[in-house]
Design a protein around this motif. Structure first.
Motif, mmCIF file in Angstrom:
data_model
loop_
_atom_site.group_PDB
_atom_site.id
_atom_site.type_symbol
_atom_site.label_atom_id
_atom_site.label_comp_id
_atom_site.label_asym_id
_atom_site.label_seq_id
_atom_site.Cartn_x
_atom_site.Cartn_y
_atom_site.Cartn_z
ATOM 1 N N VAL A 210 -10.467 -33.575 -7.128
ATOM 2 C CA VAL A 210 -10.768 -32.144 -7.228
ATOM 3 C C VAL A 210 -11.054 -31.828 -8.692
ATOM 4 C CG1 VAL A 210 -9.939 -29.800 -6.842
ATOM 5 C CG2 VAL A 210 -9.236 -31.633 -5.299
ATOM 6 N N TYR A 211 -12.125 -31.074 -8.934
ATOM 7 C CA TYR A 211 -12.567 -30.813 -10.310
ATOM 8 C C TYR A 211 -12.839 -29.333 -10.515
ATOM 9 C CZ TYR A 211 -15.987 -30.881 -14.225
ATOM 10 O OH TYR A 211 -16.673 -30.650 -15.404
ATOM 11 N N ASP A 212 -12.473 -28.843 -11.693
ATOM 12 C CA ASP A 212 -12.796 -27.477 -12.111
ATOM 13 C C ASP A 212 -13.311 -27.549 -13.541
ATOM 14 O OD1 ASP A 212 -12.936 -24.838 -12.904
ATOM 15 O OD2 ASP A 212 -11.002 -24.267 -12.051
ATOM 16 N N PRO A 213 -14.600 -27.262 -13.777
ATOM 17 C CA PRO A 213 -15.183 -27.406 -15.115
ATOM 18 C C PRO A 213 -14.782 -26.314 -16.092
ATOM 19 C CG PRO A 213 -16.800 -26.492 -13.611
ATOM 20 C CD PRO A 213 -15.597 -26.831 -12.781
ATOM 21 N N PHE A 284 -17.184 -36.064 -8.284
ATOM 22 C CA PHE A 284 -15.990 -35.560 -7.619
ATOM 23 C C PHE A 284 -16.259 -35.164 -6.166
ATOM 24 C CE2 PHE A 284 -15.736 -34.660 -12.161
ATOM 25 C CZ PHE A 284 -14.568 -35.359 -12.476
ATOM 26 N N ASP A 285 -15.206 -35.294 -5.348
ATOM 27 C CA ASP A 285 -15.328 -34.966 -3.928
ATOM 28 C C ASP A 285 -15.339 -33.463 -3.692
ATOM 29 O OD1 ASP A 285 -15.191 -37.723 -3.158
ATOM 30 O OD2 ASP A 285 -13.031 -37.648 -3.521
ATOM 31 N N TYR A 286 -14.526 -32.726 -4.478
ATOM 32 C CA TYR A 286 -14.403 -31.276 -4.309
ATOM 33 C C TYR A 286 -14.459 -30.606 -5.675
ATOM 34 C CZ TYR A 286 -12.201 -33.079 -0.048
ATOM 35 O OH TYR A 286 -11.926 -33.769 1.101
ATOM 36 N N ILE A 287 -15.144 -29.484 -5.731
ATOM 37 C CA ILE A 287 -15.173 -28.687 -6.962
ATOM 38 C C ILE A 287 -14.818 -27.251 -6.602
ATOM 39 C CG2 ILE A 287 -16.591 -27.809 -8.855
ATOM 40 C CD1 ILE A 287 -18.195 -30.375 -8.781
ATOM 41 N N MET A 288 -13.856 -26.708 -7.335
ATOM 42 C CA MET A 288 -13.448 -25.303 -7.185
ATOM 43 C C MET A 288 -13.532 -24.673 -8.562
ATOM 44 S SD MET A 288 -10.015 -25.957 -4.891
ATOM 45 C CE MET A 288 -9.748 -24.220 -4.501
ATOM 46 N N ARG A 337 -20.739 -37.003 -0.190
ATOM 47 C CA ARG A 337 -19.846 -36.119 0.562
ATOM 48 C C ARG A 337 -19.330 -34.938 -0.241
ATOM 49 N NH1 ARG A 337 -13.877 -38.195 1.499
ATOM 50 N NH2 ARG A 337 -13.432 -36.085 0.812
ATOM 51 N N GLY A 338 -19.836 -34.744 -1.435
ATOM 52 C CA GLY A 338 -19.294 -33.708 -2.310
ATOM 53 C C GLY A 338 -19.547 -32.298 -1.802
#
Length: 529
Positions: A210-213, A284-288, A337-338
């Motif tokens: 999980v990533y948050d820039p 990354f698989d998920y970004i919020m 799959r991101g």
């Protein structure tokens, strides 16, 4: 003589405690110093509580489960750091343990707390550069003032204030109270819980990365962890990555995540994601994310025009970072799959300067859903904002235990601006659990069912690519969702007749009241007989 009744003691809220702290510090420190000092105290208090809980857990395991009553053995186990670290709890010595620190005399309290911070910084890798150094001696508070603030913070009982994100809530409070970096260009918004819950419920970050820039205080990660736990997932199966440009907020994020035992990677330093991507080679698989809205002056770094992040879609405007955030997020997504959920100002939906980039995003099937949120959901701005969902896999297949259909060439539009009934703290709006579930169900039904036409007037509509092309690649939901003109439903002849009858009735009542008033004055000797 009747015995005087004692007045019931009014229960203190978290906001009352924080206000008392703020009041004690009024005029005695700079705003950012007040914030850092208070958040550091909350942090020390909270890790002290977790340390105590872990200590009791270890004792229970030895005595109650294993049946060992050897005092020396028990004390030996309680003094081993690895017994705490395995559950993400910091092992605290007397000089870093809250319950011992608050017993320090008022004259020595500032030095004691600064020493505790230095010890944690030296001994705990996860806390390196996380805590503000010398903050207590720097503010030079009178001993009695610091003691009163410490006493207030000591009232915060984690069992009583079992909040989703305690440090984030304190941070949110001070954003409002002190207007710290409230300028939208600073981007230091605290994302409301209900919005984070909505994003997590839609992208479902159950496993992977999980990533948050622009992670701010780390609230996205905390809420995602809560969502995973609530749905029976394993938070240890998720690896958190983030980046934050503001040094004080970068420290706060490390505190916020460390306090909960969430494994994180926030890069080596606080720096802009655009000028120095701290996770350059990773996908990354998920970004919020909740990027700062309409950020200016973000493109002032070497190589902006040739930055590889926008070579496939076009260079975003240097005057506004909205589409730079979109392209950066897309660049960081797992190719197969991101999925990403992030907020942007509504202007990004139909900005003429970015039509070319928006066209490429739509034609390449990266945009999955556009959800306009109600107004007044943020402390720092009253505008309505948009939740974007980007998905690198709209072709369908298995996903978290269900079979998704092929959504190629479709975008789901949802407009929630009429959902403003759940108001808290006088004027702020939040989405209720029922409303979040409703949006999630709309989204899941669209993903899984083969609807030829999927729509509900004034709420949602699934548009096909040809419709979007015809509207110039606009992503404004109201251009697709049916709006009911309720004026056409009115029977004007009946309405006018009804109004006329009501007017006649009011006129009769007026005349009767006037007659009664004249007669009353006559009785009192006024007016003519």
């Amino acid at each position: 003589m009747a015995k005087k009744q004692n007045k019931p003691i009014k229960e203190e809220t978290l906001e009352t405690i924080l206000f008392n702290c703020r009041n004690s510090l009024r005029g005695r420190a700079a705003m950012t110093d007040k914030r850092d000092l208070l958040l550091t105290l909350v942090f020390l208090k909270f890790i002290g509580e977790r340390f105590k809980q872990q200590k009791e857990k270890i004792r229970h395991e030895i005595v109650e489960v294993q049946g060992i009553n050897d005092t020396d053995f028990i004390e030996l186990q309680l003094s081993r750091p690895n017994q705490y670290m395995q559950d993400g709890v910091f092992f605290l010595t007397d000089e870093t343990f809250w319950d011992k620190l608050i017993l320090t005399s008022p004259t020595g309290m500032a030095i004691a707390f600064d020493t505790a911070i230095k010890t944690l910084d030296d001994n705990e890798p996860k806390l390196k550069n996380a805590l503000p150094q010398q903050i207590f001696t720097k503010t030079a508070l009178e001993p009695g003032v610091l003691k009163s603030v410490v006493d207030e913070i000591n009232k915060i009982d984690p069992q009583k204030f079992n909040d989703h994100d305690l440090i984030g809530r304190v941070y949110e409070y001070f954003l409002q109270a002190f207007s710290i970096n409230a300028d939208k260009e600073e981007g230091e918004f605290y994302t409301p819980h209900s919005i984070v819950e909505l994003i997590a419920s839609l992208i479902e970050p159950f496993d992977g990365t999980v990533y948050d820039p622009c992670c701010g205080s780390g609230g996205m990660f905390v809420q995602a962890a809560k969502f995973i736990e609530a749905h029976g997932g394993n938070t240890k199966a998720v690896n958190v990555y983030g980046q934050e440009s503001e040094p004080a907020t970068y420290r706060l994020a490390k505190m916020n995540l460390a306090i909960r035992g969430i494994s994180y990677h926030l890069g080596d330093r606080a720096v802009s994601t655009f000028s120095d991507d701290q996770h350059k080679e990773l996908k990354f698989d998920y970004i919020m994310a909740n990027p700062p809205f309409n950020l200016k002056k973000y493109a002032e770094y070497g190589g902006f025009e040739t930055d590889p992040r926008w070579q496939s879609y076009g260079v975003p405007p240097a005057s506004n970072a909205n589409y730079a955030w979109i392209l950066h997020i897309l660049n960081k997504l797992n190719v197969s799959r991101g999925i990403a959920g992030f907020l942007l100002a509504n202007g990004a939906l139909d900005d003429s300067d970015t039509q070319g980039i928006r066209k490429q995003l739509i034609e390449s099937d990266k945009v999955e859903a556009i959800i306009v949120l109600p107004r007044n959901m943020f402390y720092s701005t009253d505008i309505s904002v948009t939740l974007w969902i980007l998905n690198n896999n709209k072709k369908g297949g298995p996903w978290h235990g269900r079979q998704l259909r092929d959504r190629t060439g479709e975008i789901l539009f949802i407009d929630l601006r009429t959902w403003n009934n759940d108001i808290y703290e006088k004027k702020y709006v939040r989405l209720s659990e029922t409303e979040i579930d409703r949006v999630r169900q709309i989204y899941l039904d669209w993903q899984t069912e083969n609807f030829a036409e999927y729509a509900e007037p004034e709420l949602y509509y699934a548009a096909h690519r040809n419709e979007i092309q015809e509207k110039g690649y606009s992503l404004v939901p109201s251009r697709y969702i049916e709006f009911i003109d309720r004026d056409t439903e009115i029977d004007y002849k009946s309405a006018l007749s009804e109004m006329s009858c009501k007017f006649d009735e009011l006129k009769k009542r007026w005349d009767a009241n006037e007659t009664e008033l004249i007669n009353a004055f006559k009785v009192l000797g006024y007016g003519k007989e």
